[in-house]
Structure formats: C-alpha cells, structure tokens
Design a protein around this motif. Sequence first.
Motif, PDB file in Angstrom:
ATOM      1  N   GLN A 143      -4.591   9.425  43.851  1.00 13.19           N
ATOM      2  CA  GLN A 143      -4.879   9.617  42.456  1.00 13.19           C
ATOM      3  C   GLN A 143      -5.545  10.788  42.146  1.00 13.19           C
ATOM      4  OE1 GLN A 143      -5.477   6.408  40.045  1.00 13.19           O
ATOM      5  NE2 GLN A 143      -5.729   7.462  38.372  1.00 13.19           N
ATOM      6  N   ASN A 144      -5.061  11.700  41.627  1.00  9.75           N
ATOM      7  CA  ASN A 144      -5.865  13.133  41.405  1.00  9.75           C
ATOM      8  C   ASN A 144      -7.218  12.856  40.115  1.00  9.75           C
ATOM      9  OD1 ASN A 144      -7.104  15.198  40.752  1.00  9.75           O
ATOM     10  ND2 ASN A 144      -5.730  16.462  39.879  1.00  9.75           N
ATOM     11  N   ARG A 145      -7.981  12.634  39.871  1.00 12.26           N
ATOM     12  CA  ARG A 145      -8.694  11.613  39.245  1.00 12.26           C
ATOM     13  C   ARG A 145     -10.321  12.359  39.512  1.00 12.26           C
ATOM     14  NH1 ARG A 145     -12.441   8.750  37.007  1.00 12.26           N
ATOM     15  NH2 ARG A 145     -11.934   6.439  36.174  1.00 12.26           N
ATOM     16  N   GLU A 146     -10.951  12.721  38.316  1.00  8.95           N
ATOM     17  CA  GLU A 146     -12.718  13.080  38.785  1.00  8.95           C
ATOM     18  C   GLU A 146     -13.205  11.355  38.643  1.00  8.95           C
ATOM     19  OE1 GLU A 146     -13.466  15.133  34.833  1.00  8.95           O
ATOM     20  OE2 GLU A 146     -11.984  16.683  35.160  1.00  8.95           O
ATOM     21  N   VAL A 147     -14.310  12.374  39.386  1.00 13.41           N
ATOM     22  CA  VAL A 147     -15.356  11.710  39.897  1.00 13.41           C
ATOM     23  C   VAL A 147     -16.346  11.697  39.646  1.00 13.41           C
ATOM     24  CG1 VAL A 147     -16.351  10.771  41.558  1.00 13.41           C
ATOM     25  CG2 VAL A 147     -14.684  11.677  41.946  1.00 13.41           C
ATOM     26  N   LYS A 148     -16.818  10.544  38.261  1.00 13.00           N
ATOM     27  CA  LYS A 148     -18.186  10.450  37.338  1.00 13.00           C
ATOM     28  C   LYS A 148     -19.063   9.528  38.516  1.00 13.00           C
ATOM     29  CE  LYS A 148     -15.490  10.033  34.192  1.00 13.00           C
ATOM     30  NZ  LYS A 148     -14.695   9.693  34.973  1.00 13.00           N
ATOM     31  N   LEU A 149     -20.251   9.771  39.339  1.00 14.38           N
ATOM     32  CA  LEU A 149     -20.645   9.208  40.234  1.00 14.38           C
ATOM     33  C   LEU A 149     -22.213   9.302  40.156  1.00 14.38           C
ATOM     34  CD1 LEU A 149     -22.430  10.439  43.226  1.00 14.38           C
ATOM     35  CD2 LEU A 149     -20.170  10.595  43.165  1.00 14.38           C
ATOM     36  N   ALA A 150     -23.337   8.515  40.120  1.00 13.61           N
ATOM     37  CA  ALA A 150     -25.273   8.921  39.525  1.00 13.61           C
ATOM     38  C   ALA A 150     -25.474   7.906  41.458  1.00 13.61           C
ATOM     39  CB  ALA A 150     -25.027   7.742  38.924  1.00 13.61           C
ATOM     40  N   PHE A 151     -26.049   9.129  42.199  1.00 16.38           N
ATOM     41  CA  PHE A 151     -27.084   8.551  42.927  1.00 16.38           C
ATOM     42  C   PHE A 151     -28.802   8.197  43.003  1.00 16.38           C
ATOM     43  CE2 PHE A 151     -27.534  12.978  43.194  1.00 16.38           C
ATOM     44  CZ  PHE A 151     -28.714  13.187  43.844  1.00 16.38           C
ATOM     45  N   GLU A 178     -14.020   8.753  28.622  1.00 17.70           N
ATOM     46  CA  GLU A 178     -13.822   9.579  29.257  1.00 17.70           C
ATOM     47  C   GLU A 178     -14.909  10.300  30.632  1.00 17.70           C
ATOM     48  OE1 GLU A 178     -13.699  11.853  26.021  1.00 17.70           O
ATOM     49  OE2 GLU A 178     -13.554  10.152  26.638  1.00 17.70           O
ATOM     50  N   ASP A 179     -16.269  10.064  30.688  1.00 12.21           N
ATOM     51  CA  ASP A 179     -17.511  11.346  30.231  1.00 12.21           C
ATOM     52  C   ASP A 179     -18.790   9.533  31.129  1.00 12.21           C
ATOM     53  OD1 ASP A 179     -16.898  13.429  29.826  1.00 12.21           O
ATOM     54  OD2 ASP A 179     -17.583  13.468  27.539  1.00 12.21           O
ATOM     55  N   ARG A 180     -18.374   8.249  31.259  1.00 17.30           N
ATOM     56  CA  ARG A 180     -19.421   6.915  31.913  1.00 17.30           C
ATOM     57  C   ARG A 180     -19.083   7.236  33.452  1.00 17.30           C
ATOM     58  NH1 ARG A 180     -18.219   2.987  26.697  1.00 17.30           N
ATOM     59  NH2 ARG A 180     -19.176   3.960  25.363  1.00 17.30           N
ATOM     60  N   ILE A 181     -20.208   6.559  34.002  1.00 13.88           N
ATOM     61  CA  ILE A 181     -20.208   6.918  35.434  1.00 13.88           C
ATOM     62  C   ILE A 181     -18.877   6.092  35.888  1.00 13.88           C
ATOM     63  CG2 ILE A 181     -22.190   5.770  37.366  1.00 13.88           C
ATOM     64  CD1 ILE A 181     -24.346   6.905  35.114  1.00 13.88           C
ATOM     65  N   ASP A 182     -18.052   6.260  37.082  1.00 11.97           N
ATOM     66  CA  ASP A 182     -17.366   4.810  38.271  1.00 11.97           C
ATOM     67  C   ASP A 182     -18.348   4.125  38.838  1.00 11.97           C
ATOM     68  OD1 ASP A 182     -15.559   6.132  36.622  1.00 11.97           O
ATOM     69  OD2 ASP A 182     -15.711   8.007  37.771  1.00 11.97           O
ATOM     70  N   PHE A 183     -19.563   5.099  39.784  1.00 13.83           N
ATOM     71  CA  PHE A 183     -19.531   3.878  40.623  1.00 13.83           C
ATOM     72  C   PHE A 183     -21.661   4.688  41.048  1.00 13.83           C
ATOM     73  CE2 PHE A 183     -17.580   7.013  42.799  1.00 13.83           C
ATOM     74  CZ  PHE A 183     -18.707   7.128  44.147  1.00 13.83           C
ATOM     75  N   VAL A 184     -22.702   3.840  41.325  1.00 13.58           N
ATOM     76  CA  VAL A 184     -23.935   4.987  41.390  1.00 13.58           C
ATOM     77  C   VAL A 184     -23.757   4.626  42.992  1.00 13.58           C
ATOM     78  CG1 VAL A 184     -26.334   3.767  41.880  1.00 13.58           C
ATOM     79  CG2 VAL A 184     -24.807   3.527  39.538  1.00 13.58           C
ATOM     80  N   LEU A 185     -24.140   5.273  44.342  1.00 13.27           N
ATOM     81  CA  LEU A 185     -24.323   5.724  45.157  1.00 13.27           C
ATOM     82  C   LEU A 185     -26.023   5.272  45.383  1.00 13.27           C
ATOM     83  CD1 LEU A 185     -22.534   6.482  48.132  1.00 13.27           C
ATOM     84  CD2 LEU A 185     -23.171   8.411  47.593  1.00 13.27           C
ATOM     85  N   HIS A 186     -26.351   3.830  46.039  1.00  8.37           N
ATOM     86  CA  HIS A 186     -27.526   4.707  46.741  1.00  8.37           C
ATOM     87  C   HIS A 186     -27.710   4.503  47.988  1.00  8.37           C
ATOM     88  CE1 HIS A 186     -31.321   2.417  46.260  1.00  8.37           C
ATOM     89  NE2 HIS A 186     -31.378   2.443  45.132  1.00  8.37           N
ATOM     90  N   LEU A 187     -28.795   5.149  48.234  1.00  7.07           N
ATOM     91  CA  LEU A 187     -28.755   6.087  49.338  1.00  7.07           C
ATOM     92  C   LEU A 187     -30.077   5.322  49.894  1.00  7.07           C
ATOM     93  CD1 LEU A 187     -28.354   9.860  48.612  1.00  7.07           C
ATOM     94  CD2 LEU A 187     -26.568   8.642  49.158  1.00  7.07           C
ATOM     95  N   LEU A 341     -12.390  12.161  47.244  1.00  8.18           N
ATOM     96  CA  LEU A 341     -13.566  11.871  47.198  1.00  8.18           C
ATOM     97  C   LEU A 341     -12.974  10.686  48.269  1.00  8.18           C
ATOM     98  CD1 LEU A 341     -16.318  12.219  47.647  1.00  8.18           C
ATOM     99  CD2 LEU A 341     -16.272  10.738  45.764  1.00  8.18           C
ATOM    100  N   ASP A 342     -13.705  11.650  50.258  1.00  8.41           N
ATOM    101  CA  ASP A 342     -13.680  10.281  51.144  1.00  8.41           C
ATOM    102  C   ASP A 342     -14.871  10.421  51.262  1.00  8.41           C
ATOM    103  OD1 ASP A 342     -11.124   9.533  51.530  1.00  8.41           O
ATOM    104  OD2 ASP A 342     -10.967  11.743  52.845  1.00  8.41           O
ATOM    105  N   LEU A 343     -15.800   9.472  51.522  1.00  5.89           N
ATOM    106  CA  LEU A 343     -17.476   8.878  51.392  1.00  5.89           C
ATOM    107  C   LEU A 343     -17.202   8.877  52.322  1.00  5.89           C
ATOM    108  CD1 LEU A 343     -18.335   7.024  47.956  1.00  5.89           C
ATOM    109  CD2 LEU A 343     -19.405   9.057  49.197  1.00  5.89           C
TER     110      LEU A 343
END
Length: 374
Positions: A143-151, A178-187, A341-343
């Motif tokens: 799927q060609n889907r934009e990625v919206k993440l926060a870290f 459409e502008d809301r965060i999809d997931f949070v990446l905690h480092l 995106l591959d994480l």
Amino acid sequence: MPVTRRSLLGLLSGSTFFLTARGLGSPASAPPVGAPGLQFPQGVASGDPQPDAVMLWTRAVPIENPGLPSSDHYPLLLQVSREANFSTLVLDTEIQASADSDYTVRSYVDGLQPDTSYYYRFLGGAGTSSRHGRTRTAPAPGQNREVKLAFASCQSYEDAYYGAWARMLADDAAAAEEDRIDFVLHLGDFIYERSWNSRSNGKPHSRKVPPFPNGAQTEKNRYAVSLEDYRHLYRIYLSEPSLQAARARWPFICTWDDHEFSNDNFQSFSTYGEKFELQPERRQDANQAWFEFIPCVLSELTEQPARDFSRQPLTGSDEERNRAATDSLRIYRRLSWGQNLDLLITDNRSYRSPPCLPEGFAESLGLPMNTVQL
C-alpha cells in the motif's frame, strides 16, 4: 493435538494471550459472576502494529475486598471494536491477569484489517473498566500510504511534567484526520534507573520517585537493583497522565537505550564506578520488567530472531552468565508500514563492546572537542 506456532508461543510466554478478531453477532459478554473489581492504574497501551495484528496491553490490579478470597489470577474481558462507542465488537473474550507478571497482560490480536483504527478496553467485575484505548494497524505491504509518526526518548519523570506529551496530544486532537499521528517511535530511556538527589545544577527536582522496594543508595543518588525495583519505576512513570494518555491514543514502537538497565551499560555490565561490573541478575530483572510493561511483538514475528522474555539460569562462567542474561530477551526486529517504510529496530546496548576510551580522555589531551560550561 498438534503443536502449532501459536500454542507453542502460549506455552513459552504465560502472560501473553493469542486472540483472533471475528465479527460478533451476539451481545457483549460480562465478566464471570463473582469476578472481583479491577483497577487499571497504568492505563492501556498498544504496540508494534502489523497489517493484520497488534499487541494490546494493560495492568489489571484487584481492588481489595475482604469478602473475596485471595488469588494469584484474576479474570477480565478484552473487547475490541471498530467504533469508539463499542456498539459492535470484533473481539470479546476472557483473559487473565497474574501476579507472576505483576498483573500486566499482553494480548496479541490478529485477524484485523490493514490501515484501520480500532478501539479497545478491558473490563473487570463489579462494573469496573479500564480507560478506552485507540490503536491502528499498519497498511498492507504494497500500500502506498504516507507515514505520519512522532518520536520520543529520554523521559525523566523527576525533571519535568511531560509537557511535550501534553502538547503532542493537543496538537493531534486538533489536526485533521489525514494529518494525525499514526504511531510513536520511542527510542529508549523510557525510565531512568537512577534517582538523583537533585538536578545537575543543584536545584530540587520537579517531583520525586518514591523509595525503591530494595534499591541501592549512594551519596548522590539511589538506583534500582531488583525486579521489584524496575517494576516500581514503570508503575510510577506510567501513572503520569500525559504519558498514559499518549499510550492510549497511539500505538508505540519501542527500543531501549541504557537507563532501562543501567547508565552507559554494555551487555550485562554496569559502568557506575571506575571498573565495569558484571550484573547478570540485575540485567535479567530489568529485561523482565521492560517486557512486562512495554507492548511489543517479538516471538510472534516469523523468521526473525526477536524473542519474548524467558528467565534463564545464570550458571557457569562469567561469559556464560553474561550471555544468558543478555539474551533472556531479544528485541531487535524489523517492522514495515506499507511500501514506504521499513523500520529496523536495533539494540545497540546488548551487543556492544566495552567503552574503548576512559572517561575524560579527550579533555586530558586538550582536544578541540572539549565541552564548555556556558
């Protein structure tokens, strides 16, 4: 009965439940008659969204009632819905919270639709309920889907009141869908294992971590040394309203840094003093607490080395004890978000070499990289 991957995983990880979502035509069920009331002091969370699955989490603690017999296991219901009001359910099933995992519950739910929002809640007896959580599955592989993440990273409970989480929550609620965060990446540095007596500038902290159940004390700080100490830290950190609200609003993808175990650690070694100290028991306790409180998908990932926590006997040589403690939990893994995106979730603490230069080495040579105090 043949042993499937799912049944084998269930045997290996007693606090994890493996559930499949299905459309339900019957009314929502209720907790078993006589089930005790439960409280959910650390809220709810979800983690590691897959195209068809996600890990759901809570900590369900029995409400003290002298009239009920004590037990190490308590029933609760998990309900999952496409609607925020839970008018129809795709999952409605009984699970259990156990004292063995500090009453934390990990539920791996598959059979979900890709790129879809879901709502979930946990119900105890006597009409008790967790807060409602929202999660989202990953897009399908092509799927060609934009990625919206926060870290985020390095969240010290004692130094501030987590205004950054509050700001992120408010901005996301005000944003268009459409502008809301999809997931949070905690480092990493989800907790800090040390509690200093004051800030680095000598001023008092904004708030204090209560005394450790066990803990060690130095002139400048105190720090976690046992499983109960590390659990204590996660309970305190996750009592923070804004962090708890963030985990209820977005799925998290987490790795760790050093403070989940010990400052500037490598493998199972702490580096507090001039000499490195092998602490495999403490490392394994830190690993267990992280696994209990951080919802992540590990053993469920096929053809990957990631693996759920499994307590190991710490016997043999120092090298064998170090390896057993370090490898009691394996968190490096690969996740994807559609075709864009591959994480690669790394673990740069468990497998790193000892520090090659002593502290203050650059300063001793007068190198231009010296830090200065402004």
